[in-house]
Scaffold this active site. Structure first.
Site, PDB file in Angstrom:
ATOM      1  CB  SER A  80      -1.018   0.012   1.039  1.00 17.57           C
ATOM      2  OG  SER A  80      -2.086   0.915   0.880  1.00 17.57           O
ATOM      3  CG  ASP A  85      -6.956  -2.930  -3.280  1.00 21.41           C
ATOM      4  OD1 ASP A  85      -7.839  -2.122  -2.639  1.00 21.41           O
ATOM      5  OD2 ASP A  85      -5.799  -3.302  -3.172  1.00 21.41           O
ATOM      6  CG  HIS A 134      -5.793  -2.116   0.519  1.00 19.40           C
ATOM      7  ND1 HIS A 134      -5.376  -1.727  -0.727  1.00 19.40           N
ATOM      8  CD2 HIS A 134      -5.207  -1.503   1.478  1.00 19.40           C
ATOM      9  CE1 HIS A 134      -4.360  -0.888  -0.394  1.00 19.40           C
ATOM     10  NE2 HIS A 134      -4.220  -0.598   0.709  1.00 19.40           N
TER      11      HIS A 134
END
Length: 434
Positions: free
Chosen positions: A207, A375, A404
């Site tokens: 991320s 996601d 995610h």
């Protein structure tokens, strides 16, 4: 939501001048009915996980002060892994914690494998790589595969150590975004590890850790220290983000509102946030559904461990960092922080902030990326946009059912993701020195 409860919350907010009450009043003014639910959603956005009062003990520990209270002592050594604490000072004076796990359990001492550096995401710390079981957590798995593991923690996280001169209570301490994390924190931590190992480093980011990496990799100094990189939920462009609560927060300018109110630190272990949770998450919201609404449907997230996860997370970040991310969503760019016309002229000597040019990432740098069809933060369209701008063709792993959080918290990630990732690293053999 019961409108009578809404009115009650509004009346209470009018009777108080606390920071929480001021935030509530301004959000109510901007958004109208349904504010209580919305504010809770936004708090969840910052957490990156679902938090309900009945599930969580919010009395968390403060910053670590010595090795006995560090990540090694609390989470890694008790499970039989060697671990030592290191401190890295950035060029702008922040003191970052880096943990070193030289080998897995039962390995030969002194026979270190290739170095791997793990970089966490937004509102996370280095603990994110170790929160599932030994058989399910990437940090433990990769150490048991013979790699020399190093774990990064950016400025502001609970494991890091503040600043050489700035107090964490000062606005100036929080005057940074992921741009500084890329240009200072990541570069200086990687350089530190290289100085010790004298060997090129395998990089893993998740991320925000991938935003930092992609920005940093456009600069030649750090690329020369990287053997190969694996990016989980790679993020550079954010203009196709599908999380409706993130988009709602962007639309109501929550980031600008917080900055205008003088809230520069986003710390969800504070009394401020405890009060929010007590008043806004008291059995009125289905947290499981909210988690999916913010991050995407996570196929394999272990909700039974959420209380344990939240003994360590979330970690603080800066409001400026949130503002930078929201700028990216509004503009559809992978650019530096926008200070406004006059601020940009002073900072960059140009009206608009420069972009990070992905075409400058060397074609010779081996890249591996994993992304998910569910996601809601690293959208497939944005990943494809990024891939079009890269000069190389990364190895890709696409998992249609993954959201995610699954890429670091899935109970199935070892078979679904990590074996592929480790195979990619092992295909490059032992990294070369230079």
């Amino acid at each position: 939501m019961d409108i009578s409860l809404e009115i009650l919350v509004y009346k209470k907010s009018q009777q108080s001048s606390s920071p929480l009450s001021r935030v509530k009043r301004e959000i109510m003014w901007r958004c109208g009915d349904g504010v209580t639910s919305l504010f809770f959603h936004l708090c969840l956005l910052f957490f990156g996980r679902c938090l309900c009062k009945e599930q969580i003990n919010l009395s968390h520990p403060s910053h670590r002060t010595d090795d006995g209270d560090g990540l090694c002592a609390r989470l890694i050594r008790p499970l039989g892994y060697p671990c030592s604490e290191h401190t890295v000072q950035t060029k702008d004076g922040y003191l970052l914690a880096v943990q070193h796990i030289p080998h897995g359990r039962g390995a030969n001492r002194g026979n270190y494998g290739p170095p791997v550096f793990l970089q966490h995401g937004l509102f996370e710390g280095g603990d994110a790589w170790f929160l599932n079981s030994v058989e399910e957590s990437l940090g433990f798995i990769i150490a048991d595969h013979g790699f020399d593991v190093w774990v990064g923690n950016v400025r502001g996280t609970h494991w890091s150590h503040g600043h050489v001169s700035l107090s964490e209570k000062k606005r100036e301490f929080w005057d940074w975004s992921w741009q500084e994390l890329a240009q200072y924190d990541l570069v200086d931590m990687i350089a530190y590890v290289y100085s010790i190992t004298n060997s090129k480093i395998f990089f893993v980011g998740h991320s925000q850790g991938t935003i930092m990496a992609l920005a940093a990799f456009t600069q030649p100094d750090i690329v020369n220290m990287i053997e190969a990189a694996a990016l989980l939920c790679p993020i550079s462009y954010l203009d196709h983000i599908t999380s409706r609560f993130v988009l709602r927060a962007v639309g109501m300018s929550l980031d600008k509102m917080l900055l205008r109110m003088g809230i520069h630190q986003l710390n969800f272990r504070s009394d401020f946030s405890v009060e929010i949770m007590d008043s806004l998450c008291d059995g009125h919201v289905d947290c499981n559904n909210l988690l999916s609404s913010i991050t995407g449907d996570n196929c394999c997230f272990n909700m039974s461990r959420i209380e344990f996860y939240l003994e360590y997370e979330p970690h603080p970040s800066s409001t400026k960092n949130l503002n930078h991310l929201f700028q990216m969503i509004r503009k559809g760019t992978f650019g530096m922080y926008d200070y406004g016309i006059w601020g940009n002229l002073k900072k960059y000597r140009r009206v608009h902030p420069p972009s990070f040019d992905l075409s400058k990432i060397p074609k010779s740098l081996p890249l591996w990326m994993a992304y998910g069809g569910n996601d809601a933060l690293a959208d497939v369209k944005d990943v494809k946009h990024m891939l079009m701008e890269l000069p190389s063709k990364p190895e890709l792993l696409y998992l249609d059912s993954y959201g995610h959080i699954d890429f670091i918290m899935s109970t199935n990630a070892r078979a679904d993701v990590y074996e592929n990732l480790i195979g990619f690293f092992e295909s490059w053999g032992w990294p070369s020195s230079f």
